[in-house]
Enzyme design. Structure first.
Site, PDB file in Angstrom:
ATOM      1  N   MET A  24       0.845  -1.210   0.000  1.00  7.31           N
ATOM      2  CA  MET A  24       0.000   0.000   0.000  1.00  7.31           C
ATOM      3  C   MET A  24       0.878   1.256   0.000  1.00  7.31           C
ATOM      4  O   MET A  24       0.620   2.209  -0.731  1.00  7.31           O
ATOM      5  CB  MET A  24      -0.935   0.019   1.216  1.00  7.31           C
ATOM      6  CG  MET A  24      -2.113  -0.934   1.137  1.00  7.31           C
ATOM      7  SD  MET A  24      -3.263  -0.554  -0.194  1.00  7.31           S
ATOM      8  CE  MET A  24      -4.122   0.877   0.443  1.00  7.31           C
ATOM      9  N   SER A  44      -9.260   3.864   0.612  1.00  6.05           N
ATOM     10  CA  SER A  44      -9.899   2.636   0.143  1.00  6.05           C
ATOM     11  C   SER A  44      -9.598   2.389  -1.325  1.00  6.05           C
ATOM     12  O   SER A  44      -9.430   3.324  -2.105  1.00  6.05           O
ATOM     13  CB  SER A  44     -11.411   2.690   0.326  1.00  6.05           C
ATOM     14  OG  SER A  44     -11.980   1.490  -0.189  1.00  6.05           O
ATOM     15  N   LYS A  98     -14.062   5.914   7.141  1.00  3.82           N
ATOM     16  CA  LYS A  98     -13.473   4.724   6.506  1.00  3.82           C
ATOM     17  C   LYS A  98     -13.964   3.454   7.201  1.00  3.82           C
ATOM     18  O   LYS A  98     -14.243   2.438   6.557  1.00  3.82           O
ATOM     19  CB  LYS A  98     -11.947   4.788   6.531  1.00  3.82           C
ATOM     20  CG  LYS A  98     -11.254   3.515   6.013  1.00  3.82           C
ATOM     21  CD  LYS A  98     -11.605   3.280   4.553  1.00  3.82           C
ATOM     22  CE  LYS A  98     -11.002   2.090   3.853  1.00  3.82           C
ATOM     23  NZ  LYS A  98     -10.577   0.912   4.460  1.00  3.82           N
ATOM     24  N   HIS A 115     -17.345   2.812   5.998  1.00  6.25           N
ATOM     25  CA  HIS A 115     -17.188   2.296   4.630  1.00  6.25           C
ATOM     26  C   HIS A 115     -16.957   0.789   4.676  1.00  6.25           C
ATOM     27  O   HIS A 115     -17.567   0.021   3.932  1.00  6.25           O
ATOM     28  CB  HIS A 115     -16.015   3.001   3.931  1.00  6.25           C
ATOM     29  CG  HIS A 115     -15.528   2.309   2.686  1.00  6.25           C
ATOM     30  ND1 HIS A 115     -14.753   1.151   2.715  1.00  6.25           N
ATOM     31  CD2 HIS A 115     -15.730   2.568   1.369  1.00  6.25           C
ATOM     32  CE1 HIS A 115     -14.505   0.749   1.488  1.00  6.25           C
ATOM     33  NE2 HIS A 115     -15.082   1.595   0.646  1.00  6.25           N
ATOM     34  N   ASN A 116     -16.076   0.361   5.557  1.00  2.00           N
ATOM     35  CA  ASN A 116     -15.779  -1.070   5.628  1.00  2.00           C
ATOM     36  C   ASN A 116     -16.957  -1.875   6.164  1.00  2.00           C
ATOM     37  O   ASN A 116     -17.191  -2.998   5.725  1.00  2.00           O
ATOM     38  CB  ASN A 116     -14.522  -1.315   6.470  1.00  2.00           C
ATOM     39  CG  ASN A 116     -13.255  -1.030   5.688  1.00  2.00           C
ATOM     40  OD1 ASN A 116     -13.263  -0.193   4.791  1.00  2.00           O
ATOM     41  ND2 ASN A 116     -12.178  -1.713   6.008  1.00  2.00           N
ATOM     42  N   GLU A 136     -19.061  -2.232   3.325  1.00  2.00           N
ATOM     43  CA  GLU A 136     -18.389  -3.212   2.447  1.00  2.00           C
ATOM     44  C   GLU A 136     -18.746  -4.642   2.889  1.00  2.00           C
ATOM     45  O   GLU A 136     -19.094  -5.497   2.058  1.00  2.00           O
ATOM     46  CB  GLU A 136     -16.879  -2.974   2.526  1.00  2.00           C
ATOM     47  CG  GLU A 136     -15.990  -4.012   1.866  1.00  2.00           C
ATOM     48  CD  GLU A 136     -14.494  -3.710   2.114  1.00  2.00           C
ATOM     49  OE1 GLU A 136     -14.049  -2.574   1.856  1.00  2.00           O
ATOM     50  OE2 GLU A 136     -13.776  -4.623   2.583  1.00  2.00           O
TER      51      GLU A 136
HETATM   52  C1  6PG Z   1     -10.576  -0.981   1.299  1.00  2.00           C
HETATM   53  C2  6PG Z   1     -10.760  -2.206   2.158  1.00  2.00           C
HETATM   54  C3  6PG Z   1      -9.548  -2.519   2.950  1.00  2.00           C
HETATM   55  C4  6PG Z   1      -9.756  -3.676   3.925  1.00  2.00           C
HETATM   56  C5  6PG Z   1      -9.865  -4.981   3.262  1.00  2.00           C
HETATM   57  C6  6PG Z   1      -9.815  -6.162   4.220  1.00  2.00           C
HETATM   58  O1  6PG Z   1     -11.388  -0.093   1.487  1.00  2.00           O
HETATM   59  O2  6PG Z   1      -9.677  -0.918   0.466  1.00  2.00           O
HETATM   60  O3  6PG Z   1     -11.787  -1.981   3.052  1.00  2.00           O
HETATM   61  O4  6PG Z   1      -9.231  -1.371   3.665  1.00  2.00           O
HETATM   62  O5  6PG Z   1      -8.671  -3.718   4.769  1.00  2.00           O
HETATM   63  O6  6PG Z   1     -11.025  -5.026   2.511  1.00  2.00           O
HETATM   64  O7  6PG Z   1     -10.867  -6.194   5.115  1.00  2.00           O
HETATM   65  P1  6PG Z   1     -11.204  -7.512   5.944  1.00  2.00           P
HETATM   66  O8  6PG Z   1      -9.949  -8.299   6.077  1.00  2.00           O
HETATM   67  O9  6PG Z   1     -11.657  -7.033   7.285  1.00  2.00           O
HETATM   68  O10 6PG Z   1     -12.230  -8.231   5.154  1.00  2.00           O
END
Ligand code: 6PG
Length: 477
Positions: free
Chosen positions: A13, A128, A183, A186-187, A190
């Site tokens: 990253m 993200s 964020k 957001h997750n 997600e």
């Molecule tokens: C993003 C994702 C990222 C996250 C992974 C893993 O926005 O790019 O949210 O930040 O770390 O998706 O998440 P998990 O391991 O908790 O599924």
């Protein structure tokens, strides 16, 4: 000192973000605990732009223009604190330290407070889009002081993803931990999006007997409509993939235990503290937890279930359209709950977050990017004080049109013995919001009965208590 920005922590990253800045014309100082990584980055990608390789912390800090802007891209938690401890003594008032990891917003609030005392701006930034996003344009959610955004914002706007209308997918979210909070939500969304898609897949496969390849095709079709989103697009790819070793659908050879790094869990923990019902997101977190309990699942495999036959023929063909309605309606609920949480966090911490702006910066670059976010932005732009997404006439109309199919799909899942925790929780949330009266009145009666916790009445002001163990007259509390 020639570098406009620095990145320390050159795992994937960090290095992709550094390259993104360099490719956009910025001179980037790069640093890593082990210098070999720094050298490797410059060797491999030096041609992409201007890098200044720094071997030591001191060299790194000296390479930066003032006020310095340095991005920390290390693991959340103690490693971030360790880096801050190392760099803070080398910095000067006005410098900006940016944490681009998935930090907990409470940690960000603490770090911001501590560094503010030394005159240093600490900016927690949600980023993200995964590895590819970091390189080609992520969605960026910066918190921190407005002054820090003056120093940083224009650079972030250059490297961020651009929405279809050309707007950069970043803007100042709010002070201190606001960026990392957003964020985090957001997750959570997600997780909910992923779980809803997984439930849709499971239903199509088990209730309607579709093959993974057919479901991939179905998702491709959906991706051309209102569900158009990154997660639907990649789901089709995953479902269409065939395992080379066995020739079986890839999805059939992967162990069915979903893992997590914890941001979804934080969303739910925080929602609990704020008293915000995020039931769809919570079910998504719990669904991962259930999947991981191999022993419990093995011990339960013989439990009785229904003897339902999969749909066939026209009924099977028609089922996909119903599932699309259920998925879309449940998705509206997840976002309703997530945005409610952001509003509640913003009120609790005095962040003044603009919900329309959040929807806007999620339109590109991030994992939950979707055509749908344009609609959410429009809803909040039209009415910034919208009590919730379901209060928007457009969403209300769509969810209303979907609700019959939504119910039919949840009913089919129940009849067929297919777990649909997120679909069902979302539907229950919808029905709870719609209800004229909730059984919470009964809960209040029970609380008053066993604990004299008192209740309010619908017809008069005040707090009341009934003498349950006496003659049951009502008293004013
Ligand atoms: C993003 C994702 C990222 C996250 C992974 C893993 O926005 O790019 O949210 O930040 O770390 O998706 O998440 P998990 O391991 O908790 O599924």
């Amino acid at each position: 000192s020639t570098a406009q920005i620095g990145v320390t922590g050159l795992a994937v990253m960090g290095s992709n973000l550094a390259r993104n800045f360099a490719r956009n014309g910025f001179t980037v100082a790069v640093h890593n605990r082990t210098a070999a990584k720094t050298r490797a980055l410059v060797e491999e990608f030096g041609h992409e732009g201007d890098f200044v390789a720094a071997e030591s912390a001191k060299e790194f800090v000296d390479a930066l223009e003032r006020p310095r802007r340095l991005i920390v891209m290390v693991k959340a938690g103690e490693p971030t604190d360790a880096v801050i401890r190392e760099f803070a003594p080398l910095l000067e008032p006005g410098d900006v330290v940016i944490d681009g990891g998935n930090a907990h917003f409470e940690d960000t609030r603490r770090r911001e407070r501590e560094l503010r005392e030394r005159g240093i701006h600490f900016v927690g930034v949600g980023i993200s889009g995964g590895e590819e996003g970091a390189l080609l344009g992520p969605s960026i959610m910066p918190g921190g002081s407005p002054e820090s955004y003056d120093a940083l914002g224009p650079m972030l706007e250059r490297i961020a993803a651009k929405a279809a209308d050309g707007t950069p997918c970043t803007s100042h979210v709010g002070p201190d931990g606001a960026g990392h909070f957003v964020k985090m939500v957001h997750n959570g969304i997600e997780y909910a999006d992923m779980q809803l898609i997984a439930e849709a897949y499971h239903l199509l496969r088990k209730v309607a007997g579709y093959s993974p390849a057919r479901i991939a095709e179905t998702f491709r079709t959906w991706n051309r409509g209102r569900l158009d989103s990154y997660l639907i697009e990649i789901t089709a790819e995953v479902l269409a993939h065939v395992d080379t070793a066995t020739g079986k659908p890839f999805v059939d050879v992967v162990a069915d235990a979903a893992e997590q790094k914890g941001t979804g869990r934080w969303t739910v923990q925080t929602a609990m503290d704020l008293g915000v019902p995020v039931s769809g997101i919570a079910e998504a977190v719990f669904a991962r937890a259930v999947s991981g309990h191999a022993g419990l699942r093995a011990a339960s495999r013989g439990l009785a279930g229904p003897s339902a036959q999969p749909l066939a023929g026209e009924a099977a063909d028609a089922f996909a359209a119903k599932v699309e309605q259920a998925l879309y309606a449940s998705k509206i609920v997840s976002y309703t709950q997530g945005f409610h949480q952001i509003r509640a966090g913003s009120e609790e911490y005095g962040w003044g977050i603009d919900l329309g702006a959040v929807a806007s910066l999620w339109r590109g670059g991030c994992i939950i990017r979707a055509a749908f976010l344009d609609r959410i932005r429009a809803a909040y732009d039209a009415r910034p004080d919208l009590p919730g997404l379901l209060a928007d006439a457009g969403f209300a109309q769509e969810i209303g049109a979907a609700q019959d199919d939504w119910r039919a799909v949840v009913a089919a899942a129940v009849a067929g013995g297919i777990p649909v925790p997120a679909f069902a929780a979302s539907l229950s949330y919808y029905d709870a919001l719609r209800a004229e009266r909730l059984p919470a009145a009964l809960t209040q009666g029970q609380r008053d009965f066993f604990g004299a916790h008192t209740y309010r009445r619908t017809d008069r002001e005040g707090s009341f208590h009934t003498l349950w163990s006496g003659d049951r007259t009502e008293t004013t509390a």
